[in-house]
Design a protein around this motif. Structure first.
Motif, PDB file in Angstrom:
ATOM      1  N   GLU A   1       0.866  -1.187   0.000  1.00 30.00           N
ATOM      2  CA  GLU A   1       0.000   0.000   0.000  1.00 30.00           C
ATOM      3  C   GLU A   1       0.899   1.232   0.000  1.00 30.00           C
ATOM      4  O   GLU A   1       0.857   2.074   0.896  1.00 30.00           O
ATOM      5  CB  GLU A   1      -0.920  -0.015   1.228  1.00 30.00           C
ATOM      6  CG  GLU A   1      -1.874  -1.174   1.272  1.00 30.00           C
ATOM      7  CD  GLU A   1      -3.025  -1.040   0.280  1.00 30.00           C
ATOM      8  OE1 GLU A   1      -3.137  -0.001  -0.394  1.00 30.00           O
ATOM      9  OE2 GLU A   1      -3.815  -1.983   0.194  1.00 30.00           O
ATOM     10  N   ASN A   2       1.717   1.351  -1.045  1.00 29.54           N
ATOM     11  CA  ASN A   2       2.734   2.398  -1.120  1.00 29.54           C
ATOM     12  C   ASN A   2       2.144   3.799  -1.059  1.00 29.54           C
ATOM     13  O   ASN A   2       2.684   4.681  -0.395  1.00 29.54           O
ATOM     14  CB  ASN A   2       3.559   2.240  -2.398  1.00 29.54           C
ATOM     15  CG  ASN A   2       4.147   0.862  -2.531  1.00 29.54           C
ATOM     16  OD1 ASN A   2       4.365   0.169  -1.552  1.00 29.54           O
ATOM     17  ND2 ASN A   2       4.391   0.444  -3.757  1.00 29.54           N
ATOM     18  N   VAL A   3       1.043   4.005  -1.760  1.00 29.26           N
ATOM     19  CA  VAL A   3       0.412   5.324  -1.789  1.00 29.26           C
ATOM     20  C   VAL A   3      -0.051   5.719  -0.391  1.00 29.26           C
ATOM     21  O   VAL A   3       0.168   6.853   0.053  1.00 29.26           O
ATOM     22  CB  VAL A   3      -0.754   5.352  -2.800  1.00 29.26           C
ATOM     23  CG1 VAL A   3      -1.562   6.634  -2.683  1.00 29.26           C
ATOM     24  CG2 VAL A   3      -0.228   5.175  -4.217  1.00 29.26           C
ATOM     25  N   ILE A   4      -0.670   4.794   0.307  1.00 31.81           N
ATOM     26  CA  ILE A   4      -1.135   5.083   1.666  1.00 31.81           C
ATOM     27  C   ILE A   4       0.044   5.431   2.558  1.00 31.81           C
ATOM     28  O   ILE A   4      -0.023   6.377   3.344  1.00 31.81           O
ATOM     29  CB  ILE A   4      -1.951   3.899   2.231  1.00 31.81           C
ATOM     30  CG1 ILE A   4      -3.252   3.769   1.447  1.00 31.81           C
ATOM     31  CG2 ILE A   4      -2.216   4.070   3.719  1.00 31.81           C
ATOM     32  CD1 ILE A   4      -4.051   2.523   1.752  1.00 31.81           C
ATOM     33  N   ALA A   5       1.139   4.703   2.436  1.00 30.30           N
ATOM     34  CA  ALA A   5       2.323   4.977   3.254  1.00 30.30           C
ATOM     35  C   ALA A   5       2.857   6.386   2.996  1.00 30.30           C
ATOM     36  O   ALA A   5       3.218   7.107   3.934  1.00 30.30           O
ATOM     37  CB  ALA A   5       3.400   3.929   2.985  1.00 30.30           C
ATOM     38  N   VAL A   6       2.910   6.790   1.741  1.00 25.49           N
ATOM     39  CA  VAL A   6       3.388   8.139   1.398  1.00 25.49           C
ATOM     40  C   VAL A   6       2.472   9.191   2.008  1.00 25.49           C
ATOM     41  O   VAL A   6       2.940  10.167   2.627  1.00 25.49           O
ATOM     42  CB  VAL A   6       3.477   8.323  -0.134  1.00 25.49           C
ATOM     43  CG1 VAL A   6       3.737   9.785  -0.493  1.00 25.49           C
ATOM     44  CG2 VAL A   6       4.541   7.423  -0.730  1.00 25.49           C
ATOM     45  N   LEU A   7       1.186   9.015   1.850  1.00 25.10           N
ATOM     46  CA  LEU A   7       0.233  10.005   2.354  1.00 25.10           C
ATOM     47  C   LEU A   7       0.262  10.077   3.882  1.00 25.10           C
ATOM     48  O   LEU A   7       0.176  11.172   4.463  1.00 25.10           O
ATOM     49  CB  LEU A   7      -1.170   9.704   1.845  1.00 25.10           C
ATOM     50  CG  LEU A   7      -1.318   9.765   0.320  1.00 25.10           C
ATOM     51  CD1 LEU A   7      -2.745   9.437  -0.093  1.00 25.10           C
ATOM     52  CD2 LEU A   7      -0.884  11.107  -0.231  1.00 25.10           C
ATOM     53  N   LEU A   8       0.409   8.937   4.528  1.00 25.11           N
ATOM     54  CA  LEU A   8       0.504   8.943   5.989  1.00 25.11           C
ATOM     55  C   LEU A   8       1.796   9.604   6.467  1.00 25.11           C
ATOM     56  O   LEU A   8       1.806  10.322   7.467  1.00 25.11           O
ATOM     57  CB  LEU A   8       0.387   7.528   6.547  1.00 25.11           C
ATOM     58  CG  LEU A   8      -1.003   6.905   6.477  1.00 25.11           C
ATOM     59  CD1 LEU A   8      -0.958   5.447   6.912  1.00 25.11           C
ATOM     60  CD2 LEU A   8      -1.998   7.698   7.316  1.00 25.11           C
TER      61      LEU A   8
END
Length: 144
Positions: free
Chosen positions: A24-31
């Motif tokens: 969940e790379n996108v979620i990690a970046v946003l978090l």
């Protein structure tokens, strides 16, 4: 995932990085970006010279983006604490570049990102959060 005052930064950062393992790379970046903004806002409130209510309704009311956070930091912290936000965050230019991935994802320029690419940027963003909270701690304020 929520960001609470009683969170501890290492556990929060481990949770953010766990999204990379789950692909969940996108979620990690946003978090990671959210964590940085949460941390810098708390630092401005903790270290600022104005009353918190004034900071919230003034410099932080419509504050969004690195340039605005840098301006708010300068106004509330730099003159009394001796360091600007770019002085506190290691490798400011690399951090700014890494942070652009957040904008790319949020504004739909790209819908995804590779794990290695994301991980490098997340590490820079989380290092910035760590530097801000370490600076606050040096000044006598534990943001966590």
């Amino acid at each position: 995932m929520s960001f609470l005052v009683d969170d501890k930064q290492p556990e929060r950062h481990a949770k953010i990085k766990s999204f990379l393992a789950d692909r969940e790379n996108v979620i990690a970046v946003l978090l990671a970006a959210t964590d940085f903004e949460w941390t810098v806002r708390r630092a401005i409130l903790a270290l600022g010279t104005s009353p918190n209510a004034d900071i919230r309704s003034g410099v932080l009311k419509h504050c969004s983006g690195l340039d605005k956070y840098k301006e708010a930091w300068t106004k509330e912290i730099k003159r009394n604490r001796g360091k600007g936000l770019a002085d506190v965050v290691p490798d400011w230019d690399q951090f700014r570049e890494a942070y652009k991935l957040r904008h790319t994802l949020v504004h739909g320029v790209s819908g995804t990102t590779g794990k290695n690419y994301a991980e490098e940027r997340i590490n820079l963003i989380l290092a910035a959060s760590e530097a801000v909270s370490a600076f606050a701690l040096e000044q006598g304020f534990d943001l966590y």
